[in-house]
Design an enzyme around this catalytic site. Structure first.
Site, short mmCIF file in Angstrom:
data_model
loop_
_atom_site.label_atom_id
_atom_site.label_comp_id
_atom_site.label_asym_id
_atom_site.label_seq_id
_atom_site.Cartn_x
_atom_site.Cartn_y
_atom_site.Cartn_z
N ASP A 100 0.83 -1.20 0.00
CA ASP A 100 0.00 0.00 0.00
C ASP A 100 0.87 1.25 0.00
O ASP A 100 2.01 1.25 0.47
CB ASP A 100 -0.90 0.02 1.23
CG ASP A 100 -1.98 -1.06 1.17
OD1 ASP A 100 -2.42 -1.38 0.06
OD2 ASP A 100 -2.37 -1.56 2.24
N TYR A 101 0.30 2.33 -0.53
CA TYR A 101 0.99 3.62 -0.63
C TYR A 101 1.60 4.03 0.71
O TYR A 101 2.75 4.46 0.79
CB TYR A 101 -0.02 4.67 -1.11
CG TYR A 101 0.50 6.08 -1.17
CD1 TYR A 101 1.17 6.54 -2.31
CD2 TYR A 101 0.30 6.98 -0.12
CE1 TYR A 101 1.65 7.85 -2.38
CE2 TYR A 101 0.77 8.27 -0.18
CZ TYR A 101 1.45 8.70 -1.31
OH TYR A 101 1.92 9.99 -1.38
#
Length: 293
Positions: free
Chosen positions: A43-44
């Site tokens: 995830d970012y």
């Protein structure tokens, strides 16, 4: 330049951005267009280990994707966001008066195999589109539960409303969903405030190079960090082919081998040169799957 590169992804960049930065740097240092891929997104907002495939190793991505993972995650009780993490919009807030012992029991109860529903903001495909693309438009989607296994779950810290856990899990497990599920069991809700991937199979983040360091490395320095394809495929049974049969394998021919294993195998010649991936079928017939010579 062919092999596996272990990279420690920093927070607040996408996995694709990391791959493109590495690809651009390799082109600058080698003056060649070298294929670069990854074996599973982070995830970012998350940091940690990414297994990067370089050159011919990009053909092997699918085999690394199935490896189990280890994460360290911190959750906050009493709040739920639409993405199940700190990037999302707060959609629910509750008072949480749970005691430490009850929380411990709930957390440890997730050491099991069960069907987990992916977060609405995920890369799962729904009728050809990514779930997060639909979620951003406010379209509610029904994602199918997936069978996952939590092999172990260790409590590293509890300071209510926060708790930190280390999780060893099967591929495909969403830690964001796990944290929310723990929150649901407490009756308070929860979301992920931090997430770090520490292991992929036998690969460890301690052996990874930080992205900012990698982008300063020369071609030779990067090569020295590469894991050879043959060694990276440690999870495959290894078979050796006698002279003559190695050439037949390279040409894509099927033939009988003196091995009783069934399924995918790592194929080497007598000099331990990596030839590719094969599949041993019924009657000990070896079928070339991916040839690398």
């Amino acid at each position: 330049m062919d092999g596996i590169l272990l990279v420690d992804k920093p927070e607040n960049i996408t996995s694709n951005y990391l791959v493109q930065k590495i690809k651009k740097h390799l082109k600058k240092t080698t003056e060649k267009d070298i294929k670069v891929g990854h074996t599973g997104t982070l995830d970012y907002f998350a940091s940690g280990l990414m297994v990067i495939t370089i050159g011919k190793a990009t053909r092997l991505t699918e085999y690394f994707q199935g490896l189990d993972k280890e994460y360290i995650a911190t959750g906050e009780l009493g709040k739920v966001t639409d993405t199940y993490d700190r990037q999302g919009r707060l959609i629910e807030k509750k008072e949480c008066s749970i005691d430490r012992e009850t929380l411990k029991k709930i957390i440890l109860s997730f050491k099991k195999t069960y069907f987990q529903v992916p977060p609405p903001f995920s890369s799962k495909r729904v009728e050809g589109k990514r779930a997060y693309q639909l979620a951003k438009k406010g379209i509610q989607v029904s994602l199918k539960p997936k069978k996952v296994t939590i092999y172990s779950i260790h409590i590293l810290n509890i300071d209510i409303p926060f708790f930190t856990i280390k999780v060893h899990c099967s591929s495909g497990t969403y830690i964001r969903s796990l944290i929310k599920e723990i929150g649901d069991e407490t009756g308070c809700g929860a979301y992920v405030t931090s997430l770090r991937r520490t292991k992929v199979g036998h690969f460890r983040v301690e052996n990874a190079v930080r992205l900012e360091e990698l982008l300063q490395m020369t071609e030779e320095e990067i090569k020295s960090r590469l894991i050879d394809i043959k060694d990276a495929l440690y999870f495959f049974t290894e078979i050796l082919l006698d002279p003559g049969f190695d050439e037949r394998f390279i040409k894509g021919q099927r033939f009988k081998v003196p091995y009783k294993e069934k399924g995918l195998v790592k194929v080497l010649d007598k000099n331990y040169r990596f030839l590719g991936i094969g599949e041993i079928k019924e009657n000990q017939i070896l079928q070339p799957v991916k040839v690398f010579v």
